[in-house]
Design an enzyme around this catalytic site. Sequence first.
Site, PDB file in Angstrom:
ATOM      1  N   HIS A 139     -56.296 -43.574  66.889  1.00  0.00           N
ATOM      2  CA  HIS A 139     -54.973 -44.165  67.080  1.00  0.00           C
ATOM      3  C   HIS A 139     -53.928 -43.569  66.141  1.00  0.00           C
ATOM      4  CE1 HIS A 139     -52.329 -46.769  69.045  1.00  0.00           C
ATOM      5  NE2 HIS A 139     -53.039 -47.903  69.050  1.00  0.00           N
ATOM      6  N   ASP A 151     -51.917 -42.503  71.500  1.00  0.00           N
ATOM      7  CA  ASP A 151     -51.526 -43.874  71.826  1.00  0.00           C
ATOM      8  C   ASP A 151     -52.086 -44.242  73.198  1.00  0.00           C
ATOM      9  OD1 ASP A 151     -49.731 -42.811  73.815  1.00  0.00           O
ATOM     10  OD2 ASP A 151     -48.289 -42.449  72.212  1.00  0.00           O
TER      11      ASP A 151
END
Length: 503
Positions: A473, A477
């Site tokens: 992350h 995304d």
Amino acid sequence: MLVRGVLQKRSCWRSGNAYFFCRRLPSSTVEPTRMIDPAAVAHFSSAALTPIKSTFNCSYKLYDHKVHYFSTSAAAALEPVDNIIDIPLAQTGEGIAECELLKWFVKEGDEVEEYQRLCEVQSDKATIEITSRYQGKVVQFLHVPGDIVKVGETLLSISVDDSQVAPDVGELSSPTSQPIEPSKESSELTKSQEGESLSTPAVRNLAKQHGIDLNDVPGTGKHGRVQKEDVLSYAANLKTKPATVDPSSVKPTFDEPEQVPQPVAYESLHQDKTLPIRGYQRAMVKSMTAAATIPHFHYIEEINCDKLAKLKDAFQKQNSDPSIKFTFMPVLIKSLSMALTAHPLLNSNFNLEKYEVNLKGSHNIGIAMATPVGLVVPNIKNVQSLSILEITKELARLQKLAKENKLNPEDIRGGTITLSNIGAIGGKSGSPLINVPEVAIIALGRTQKVACFSDDGTVYPVSLMTANIAADHRILDGATVARFCNEWKKLIEKPELILLHTR
């Protein structure tokens, strides 16, 4: 006394029945010395790798370099004996500091040829065979299968003739060269003091852990050397040996009634065991420890595999090579590569120190494989340039090598993204952890028939496969991973599109 030899290599000379072993010293430090009185010494060797049992041991110091002798006569002229060369564990790959010794291909006393296999070792990345650089005779092993050997440590010693030992002219002629002191470990390996059993430091340490005196352990090695197996066997015998009771310590009883024998508490058959973490399992420990520092998120999708199943069956019907078996995997790998071309951020590495993302031009897709020695992830190189047939053959090659524990370091190095087909074993879905330093990994569940509804309410069967994408992350995304997955899903559900995009 003439000092003969080569730096870093042991040399043996004989004078009648007198022997001495040494390393070559600079010419400026060599001078005649007298031999030790032959009558004082019967047998000796502590510099040789295969010691000879002695009744007396002596040393003579020559310019801070210890030289040892054993002698019964010093009348004959000096005669050269073969040189003893230590074969160390070389660097088997970048970042590898140690390997596990799996097995020997030779025995002590065997004659070996140049480039002949000596042993097989396993690092946390691959299994490697060590070959001989010399032609000679195996003198002694310094490790047994199961030992962890650090890079640079001696594996074994080989006796070679003088023609294979080239002297270093620069070091021999340099007046400033200093004698090389034998290392502490080397001297310990060859030490044979009066009344002390022959053994390596590892064996002595093992005996110390079990509280065993090595002099009580019968050695089964060459010249009575105590080996690791001897210590373990002796320790096991001590545990099973019944304890002796001193009769004088037993006090007679007169007033007490006869004691009823108590039931014996038998030792449980289910014993605790300690399993060492070796090879590929060590690599998994390191990788998963690093993965724990990465913020993961997971994206799950279901993919219709009906057309993919028909394509696989068509490939298999047209297959004329019995060594090739078509499965879903090659098509999944090729379609994944095509999706990565449209979304290259998932085929990258992240450098935290420089805050840089390195987009990889090659699609080296790793395939997680369960083997008898642990999980390993070899990768298929340059998938973007391979056909489905070429991917099928390369996948079969890697699976065969992984099953035999014969993967090369190059097969494991350089992966850019990983596929884990957990469905081949069982399970509808899994939550994988990223294979550092990659930024994404995909776990595929098993394909199963489920009931679906059409727009008009009609029920029909569909072969669905669950794909769980784990992403870093910090770099990726949810929207990026979703668009990538949509592209990959479209190619799987309509495999004819792969033909349109194939170059």
